[in-house]
Design a protein around this motif. Structure first.
Motif, PDB file in Angstrom:
ATOM      1  N   SER A 206       0.818  -1.219   0.000  1.00 16.99           N
ATOM      2  CA  SER A 206       0.000   0.000   0.000  1.00 16.99           C
ATOM      3  C   SER A 206       0.848   1.264   0.000  1.00 16.99           C
ATOM      4  O   SER A 206       1.897   1.322   0.624  1.00 16.99           O
ATOM      5  CB  SER A 206      -0.892   0.035   1.244  1.00 16.99           C
ATOM      6  N   ASP A 207       0.344   2.276  -0.713  1.00 15.25           N
ATOM      7  CA  ASP A 207       0.965   3.601  -0.659  1.00 15.25           C
ATOM      8  C   ASP A 207       0.473   4.351   0.571  1.00 15.25           C
ATOM      9  O   ASP A 207       1.136   5.223   1.101  1.00 15.25           O
ATOM     10  CB  ASP A 207       0.583   4.410  -1.904  1.00 15.25           C
ATOM     11  N   HIS A 208      -0.745   3.995   0.978  1.00 18.48           N
ATOM     12  CA  HIS A 208      -1.413   4.737   2.036  1.00 18.48           C
ATOM     13  C   HIS A 208      -2.169   3.715   2.884  1.00 18.48           C
ATOM     14  O   HIS A 208      -2.637   2.714   2.351  1.00 18.48           O
ATOM     15  CB  HIS A 208      -2.404   5.713   1.373  1.00 18.48           C
ATOM     16  N   VAL A 209      -2.243   3.935   4.168  1.00 15.26           N
ATOM     17  CA  VAL A 209      -2.948   2.993   5.028  1.00 15.26           C
ATOM     18  C   VAL A 209      -3.989   3.730   5.860  1.00 15.26           C
ATOM     19  O   VAL A 209      -3.710   4.785   6.439  1.00 15.26           O
ATOM     20  CB  VAL A 209      -1.979   2.235   5.963  1.00 15.26           C
ATOM     21  N   VAL A 210      -5.215   3.191   5.871  1.00 11.99           N
ATOM     22  CA  VAL A 210      -6.304   3.725   6.689  1.00 11.99           C
ATOM     23  C   VAL A 210      -6.631   2.656   7.729  1.00 11.99           C
ATOM     24  O   VAL A 210      -6.855   1.498   7.373  1.00 11.99           O
ATOM     25  CB  VAL A 210      -7.553   4.010   5.825  1.00 11.99           C
ATOM     26  N   VAL A 211      -6.626   3.017   8.999  1.00 11.51           N
ATOM     27  CA  VAL A 211      -6.900   2.043  10.051  1.00 11.51           C
ATOM     28  C   VAL A 211      -8.242   2.345  10.712  1.00 11.51           C
ATOM     29  O   VAL A 211      -8.480   3.468  11.170  1.00 11.51           O
ATOM     30  CB  VAL A 211      -5.801   2.047  11.140  1.00 11.51           C
ATOM     31  N   LEU A 212      -9.123   1.357  10.712  1.00 11.45           N
ATOM     32  CA  LEU A 212     -10.417   1.476  11.390  1.00 11.45           C
ATOM     33  C   LEU A 212     -10.378   0.688  12.689  1.00 11.45           C
ATOM     34  O   LEU A 212      -9.867  -0.428  12.734  1.00 11.45           O
ATOM     35  CB  LEU A 212     -11.540   0.883  10.526  1.00 11.45           C
ATOM     36  N   ASP A 213     -10.954   1.268  13.727  1.00  7.92           N
ATOM     37  CA  ASP A 213     -11.062   0.575  15.012  1.00  7.92           C
ATOM     38  C   ASP A 213     -12.501   0.695  15.477  1.00  7.92           C
ATOM     39  O   ASP A 213     -12.948   1.791  15.797  1.00  7.92           O
ATOM     40  CB  ASP A 213     -10.104   1.222  16.017  1.00  7.92           C
ATOM     41  N   ALA A 214     -13.210  -0.429  15.467  1.00  9.58           N
ATOM     42  CA  ALA A 214     -14.610  -0.457  15.887  1.00  9.58           C
ATOM     43  C   ALA A 214     -15.420   0.684  15.258  1.00  9.58           C
ATOM     44  O   ALA A 214     -16.166   1.390  15.928  1.00  9.58           O
ATOM     45  CB  ALA A 214     -14.706  -0.412  17.413  1.00  9.58           C
ATOM     46  N   GLY A 215     -15.259   0.871  13.957  1.00  8.49           N
ATOM     47  CA  GLY A 215     -16.056   1.845  13.225  1.00  8.49           C
ATOM     48  C   GLY A 215     -15.550   3.271  13.267  1.00  8.49           C
ATOM     49  O   GLY A 215     -16.104   4.150  12.618  1.00  8.49           O
ATOM     50  N   HIS A 216     -14.470   3.502  14.028  1.00 11.53           N
ATOM     51  CA  HIS A 216     -13.875   4.839  14.093  1.00 11.53           C
ATOM     52  C   HIS A 216     -12.588   4.865  13.273  1.00 11.53           C
ATOM     53  O   HIS A 216     -11.861   3.867  13.218  1.00 11.53           O
ATOM     54  CB  HIS A 216     -13.531   5.212  15.539  1.00 11.53           C
ATOM     55  N   LEU A 217     -12.305   6.039  12.703  1.00  7.72           N
ATOM     56  CA  LEU A 217     -11.032   6.208  11.997  1.00  7.72           C
ATOM     57  C   LEU A 217      -9.934   6.367  13.042  1.00  7.72           C
ATOM     58  O   LEU A 217      -9.951   7.303  13.840  1.00  7.72           O
ATOM     59  CB  LEU A 217     -11.087   7.452  11.108  1.00  7.72           C
ATOM     60  N   LEU A 218      -8.990   5.437  13.021  1.00  9.25           N
ATOM     61  CA  LEU A 218      -7.912   5.497  14.007  1.00  9.25           C
ATOM     62  C   LEU A 218      -6.721   6.250  13.430  1.00  9.25           C
ATOM     63  O   LEU A 218      -6.087   7.049  14.099  1.00  9.25           O
ATOM     64  CB  LEU A 218      -7.494   4.076  14.395  1.00  9.25           C
ATOM     65  N   ARG A 219      -6.400   5.969  12.160  1.00  9.60           N
ATOM     66  CA  ARG A 219      -5.266   6.621  11.510  1.00  9.60           C
ATOM     67  C   ARG A 219      -5.446   6.580  10.021  1.00  9.60           C
ATOM     68  O   ARG A 219      -6.032   5.655   9.486  1.00  9.60           O
ATOM     69  CB  ARG A 219      -3.986   5.829  11.797  1.00  9.60           C
ATOM     70  N   SER A 220      -4.918   7.597   9.359  1.00  8.86           N
ATOM     71  CA  SER A 220      -4.849   7.571   7.911  1.00  8.86           C
ATOM     72  C   SER A 220      -3.533   8.225   7.564  1.00  8.86           C
ATOM     73  O   SER A 220      -3.349   9.413   7.835  1.00  8.86           O
ATOM     74  CB  SER A 220      -6.030   8.356   7.330  1.00  8.86           C
ATOM     75  N   SER A 221      -2.585   7.466   7.047  1.00  8.76           N
ATOM     76  CA  SER A 221      -1.313   8.086   6.715  1.00  8.76           C
ATOM     77  C   SER A 221      -0.585   7.311   5.636  1.00  8.76           C
ATOM     78  O   SER A 221      -0.926   6.170   5.334  1.00  8.76           O
ATOM     79  CB  SER A 221      -0.424   8.234   7.952  1.00  8.76           C
ATOM     80  N   ALA A 222       0.408   7.989   5.066  1.00  7.60           N
ATOM     81  CA  ALA A 222       1.248   7.337   4.064  1.00  7.60           C
ATOM     82  C   ALA A 222       1.935   6.147   4.719  1.00  7.60           C
ATOM     83  O   ALA A 222       2.271   6.194   5.901  1.00  7.60           O
ATOM     84  CB  ALA A 222       2.273   8.326   3.531  1.00  7.60           C
ATOM     85  N   THR A 223       2.122   5.071   3.938  1.00  3.80           N
ATOM     86  CA  THR A 223       2.689   3.843   4.502  1.00  3.80           C
ATOM     87  C   THR A 223       4.063   4.102   5.113  1.00  3.80           C
ATOM     88  O   THR A 223       4.402   3.523   6.143  1.00  3.80           O
ATOM     89  CB  THR A 223       2.805   2.775   3.407  1.00  3.80           C
TER      90      THR A 223
END
Ligand SMILES: Nc1ncnc2c1ncn2[C@@H]1O[C@H](COP(=O)(O)OP(=O)(O)O)[C@@H](O)[C@H]1O
Ligand SMILES: [Mg+2]
Length: 322
Positions: A206-223
């Motif tokens: 991935s160029d970019h990673v989005v992390v979801l935790d129980a329906g909430h956005l935890l992180r969104s950042s470049a890999t």
């Protein structure tokens, strides 16, 4: 191509409740071109998000645009531009991959001969050769995943959603699938949103990673930002705890910051000019210990969630050698 904002996917306050279950809560996400990894534990909301973006499920509140199109009103246009590899097995067992993919191509509007040509191309591309004429009921999980991927690509989409493409695959098939995912992004210029519950495997593609935790956005950042945090090395020597500790103490004495991690030692990145690889190799040789493993420290999701938890004290060292 990507709408006014230039984003491939854009959600605003996106929320989805299934009765009492809050599957997605107030998500503001922006996804650009390239390969984006969507990571989260089981139940985090990944599949729900994909179905909403395809216009197959209605959000409880909030909205989203995909390739500039509104999910509320332009679902059909979105599904024309987007390929979808669903999480669960959805393949008719009595039909061959070839027949199935041709059928899917016809459904998306290709003429008979174009559908046959495109299907042969994508099946070859995903690595289903002779097997493509056999009924899919007899396929291994890896072959089924390839057939699912082929049907997602056959209509030449601008964007594909790949929901857990490595699920159920053994390590070799997993590596092959991740290579395919990477090439969809790099060779064909198709934007990819790929889900997994393992951050480690998505980091690779991935160029970019989005992390979801129980329906909430935890992180969104470049890999790269994730890799910076996880840039340490895991090293393991032959033997038990005694050997591990001797090795760890020697590495610490050589000036590296390291901590025991299970049967291995996690070594943090060294200052510029110092080669961790060389120090690890030389230290093992000096102690007469066999080096069994030397690999990037791929952390699982739980570690990202618990970044605030201290890692434990480093092994005390005697300062740089020499
Ligand atoms: N059709 C449904 N009805 C009720 N609850 C659902 C439904 N689909 C998913 N959920 C719940 O929504 C949450 C998110 O699920 P899902 O989107 O499948 O997560 P993921 O794909 O990340 O595993 C989970 O708690 C799941 O149990
Ligand atoms: Mg899912």
């Amino acid at each position: 191509m990507t709408g006014d904002s230039g984003q491939v996917i854009e959600t605003t306050g996106l929320t989805k409740h299934y009765g009492q279950v809050h599957a997605l809560t107030d998500l503001d996400i922006e996804v650009g071109d390239g390969v984006t990894g969507l990571v989260g534990a089981n139940g985090a909301g990944k599949s729900t998000l994909i179905k909403i973006l395809l216009g197959l499920l209605e959000p409880t509140s909030g909205g989203a645009r995909v390739l500039g199109h509104d999910i509320a009103t332009e679902g059909q246009e979105i599904r024309r531009l987007v390929g979808y590899m669903p999480e669960h097995d959805c393949l008719p067992p009595d039909v061959s991959a070839s027949e199935f993919v041709v059928h899917m191509a016809r459904m998306s509007g290709l003429g008979a001969s174009a559908a046959r040509e495109r299907s042969a191309d994508v099946l070859r591309h995903v690595g289903l050769d002779e097997e493509r004429y056999r009924p899919m009921g007899g396929y291994s999980t890896g072959m089924k995943q390839r057939a699912k991927l082929a049907q997602a690509l056959v209509h030449d989409p601008r964007l594909v959603f790949l929901d857990e493409p490595t699920n159920g695959l053994d390590p070799a098939a997993r590596t092959d699938m991740l290579g395919l995912v990477r090439r969809i992004g790099s060779d064909f210029g198709i934007a990819v949103l790929v889900t997994s519950h393992l951050l480690g495997e998505l980091e690779q593609v991935s160029d970019h990673v989005v992390v979801l935790d129980a329906g909430h956005l935890l992180r969104s950042s470049a890999t790269g930002d994730f890799l910076e945090q996880t840039g340490s090395l895991l090293v393991e020597v032959v033997g038990g705890t005694t050997e591990r500790d001797r090795f760890g103490e020697a590495l610490a004495a050589a000036g590296l910051t390291c901590r025991p991690r299970g049967t291995a030692i996690a070594v943090e990145p060294a200052p510029p000019g110092v080669s961790v690889h060389d120090l690890v190799r030389d230290t093992a040789a000096d102690l007469g210990l066999g080096l069994m493993r030397l690999q990037p420290d791929r952390r699982h999701l739980e570690d990202v969630f618990h970044d605030d938890v201290p890692l434990g004290d480093p092994i005390p060292g005697g300062g740089p050698r020499g």
